[in-house]
Design an enzyme around this catalytic site. Structure first.
Site, short mmCIF file in Angstrom:
data_model
loop_
_atom_site.label_atom_id
_atom_site.label_comp_id
_atom_site.label_asym_id
_atom_site.label_seq_id
_atom_site.Cartn_x
_atom_site.Cartn_y
_atom_site.Cartn_z
N GLU A 84 -18.22 19.40 0.47
CA GLU A 84 -17.28 19.27 1.59
C GLU A 84 -17.91 19.84 2.85
O GLU A 84 -18.49 20.93 2.82
CB GLU A 84 -16.00 20.08 1.37
N GLU A 141 -13.35 25.40 -5.03
CA GLU A 141 -13.10 26.62 -4.25
C GLU A 141 -12.23 27.62 -5.00
O GLU A 141 -11.11 27.93 -4.57
CB GLU A 141 -12.47 26.27 -2.90
O1 IFM Z 1 -8.41 20.64 3.11
C1 IFM Z 1 -9.24 21.63 2.60
C2 IFM Z 1 -9.65 21.29 1.19
O2 IFM Z 1 -8.57 21.10 0.35
C3 IFM Z 1 -10.51 22.39 0.61
N1 IFM Z 1 -11.58 22.75 1.49
C4 IFM Z 1 -11.28 22.96 2.88
C5 IFM Z 1 -10.49 21.79 3.43
C6 IFM Z 1 -10.18 22.00 4.94
O3 IFM Z 1 -9.48 23.17 5.14
#
Ligand code: IFM
Length: 447
Positions: free
Chosen positions: A352, A164
């Site tokens: 994710e 990210e």
């Molecule tokens: O916890 C975070 C993660 O570190 C990166 N993506 C989003 C998740 C939830 O907010």
């Protein structure tokens, strides 16, 4: 309908969110160790100093992953554990920790998928080069990548460079909600470029290492819809997409920044002198897969601010997660289909997706997180629709394996399939973990 054979079902975590042991094993300071001490930066003043104590408990945690039937585990390597000052002297004890973790995963037939950078930049690079605003940090990242590929490349064959970069750049340097807490849009633009350049340097280092395997990047991609059909809101949604999605997708997959967004910044007098000849060719070096994190689709309206748009609150009566994010699984499908439609063909992993749900153990000890099961079921179904639509989706990683340190929000949001009692460090799989194990076992969505 089952998922493709060999579909990689997994769960994800990151180093600062779970490891703890920030002063042990020769680890250097990261920008998060420093940021959490800023008064008011983190809810209740919480820190990742202990977190899930995974550094000491990784053996049991991997055993638990085996019991859940995970096929893959996505984790991140803490740069300051490997290079305490970000460059120079390597810390063999830090590398050994990751070697042992990977070996344990392999013993249980769990595919390790490390990410090189999930936000815990060595503080020394912040002090020396201004963190990602400095080009040198990108160069150091390439060197760090080369070191890790050399040290772990005999055991790992699937790598992710960055997690990210939008969040690292724009929450780290524009909103200031994340470390290092800078609030300056121009600084964030520089940081985004150097993150991307660092990604390109790491891809180069990986190819140069001669190791087999695959390398990709993880982007957080959200859908932006206009709040109304006015021309202004339609333009706002296009900008939001340009700012959050295309700003990273286009350089990596097309070798150029989106012209409309460059024009927005140039019209506002924001400089691009940090982009040097050859940088975009490096950033666009071919990758083997794209990782996509998906959490929500947003409604966006025109606004009189630096970027010209703002998110509007979820619609009345609409279900939201405990983070306040609207639950819109169709955004996952639509974003995947959009990638197929608009970008060169590439295997994709959902690296994710998940939800916060603060369900606590009941009198019988069970943790009934039905909301998470519904959330995941609907998102898996959206992924399946995208596969039917021709998307080359290869795997799916639930965020997160276990409850952990949710950055500026501390330990309040609980994203885990496994409950963690932070007072005792006891782990307890939630109902969603048992449900997910059935999905993995059958390679298909179950009730
Ligand atoms: O916890 C975070 C993660 O570190 C990166 N993506 C989003 C998740 C939830 O907010």
């Amino acid at each position: 309908m089952p998922f493709p054979q060999g579909f990689l079902w997994g769960a994800a975590t990151s180093s600062y969110q779970i490891e703890g042991a920030v002063d042990e094993g020769g680890r250097g300071e990261s920008i998060w160790d420093r940021f959490v001490r800023v008064p008011g930066a983190i809810e209740r003043g919480e820190t990742g100093a202990v977190a899930c104590d995974h550094f000491h408990r990784y053996r049991d945690d991997v055993d638990l992953m085996g019991e859940l039937g995970l096929r893959a585990y996505r984790f991140s390597i803490a740069w300051p554990r490997v290079l305490p000052k970000g460059a120079g002297r390597r810390n063999e004890a830090g590398l050994d920790f990751y070697r042992r973790l990977v070996d344990r995963l392999l013993e249980r037939d769990i595919v390790p998928v490390p990410t090189l950078y999930h936000w815990d930049l060595p503080q020394a690079l912040q002090d020396r080069h201004g963190g990602w605003t400095g080009r040198e940090t990108a160069e150091r990242f390439g060197e760090y990548g080369a070191l890790v590929f050399e040290a772990l490349g005999d055991r790992v064959d699937r790598w992710i460079t960055l997690n990210e970069p939008w969040v690292s750049a724009f929450h780290g340097y524009h909103t200031g909600a994340h470390a290092p807490g800078t609030r300056n849009l121009e600084a964030a633009l520089r940081a985004s470029h150097h993150l991307l350049l660092g990604h390109g340097r790491a891809v180069d280092a990986f190819r140069a290492s001669g190791r087999g395997g695959e390398i990709g990047i993880t982007l957080d991609l959200q859908v932006s819809d206009p709040a109304t059909d006015t021309e202004a809101d339609v333009e706002a949604a296009r900008r939001s997409d340009g700012h959050t999605n295309r700003w990273f997708l286009d350089p990596v997959l097309r070798g150029s920044y989106p012209a409309d967004m460059v024009a927005v910044h140039e019209d506002a007098g924001r400089a691009f002198d940090h982009v040097r000849p050859g940088d975009l060719a490096t950033i666009a070096k071919p990758i083997d897969f794209l990782g996509m994190n998906y959490y929500f689709r947003r409604d966006v309206a025109a606004a009189d601010n630096e970027l010209g748009f703002t998110d509007v609150p979820p619609r009345a009566g609409e279900p939201t997660t405990e983070m306040g994010w609207p639950i819109r699984p169709d955004g996952l499908r639509d974003q995947l289909l959009r990638l197929k439609r608009e970008y060169p063909p590439l295997p994709i992993y959902v690296t994710e997706n998940g939800t916060s749900d603060t369900a606590e153990p009941g009198p019988d000890g069970r943790i009934e997180d039905a909301g998470r099961i519904d959330y995941l079921r609907d998102h898996f179904a959206a992924a399946e629709e995208a596969i039917r639509g021709g998307v080359d989706l290869r795997g799916y990683f639930v965020w997160s394996l276990m409850d952990n340190f949710e950055w500026a929000l501390g330990y309040r949001p609980r994203f885990g399939l496994v409950h963690v009692d932070f007072a005792t460090q006891e782990r307890r799989p939630k109902a969603s973990a048992a449900w997910y194990a059935r999905v993995i076992g059958g390679n298909a969505i179950v009730d």
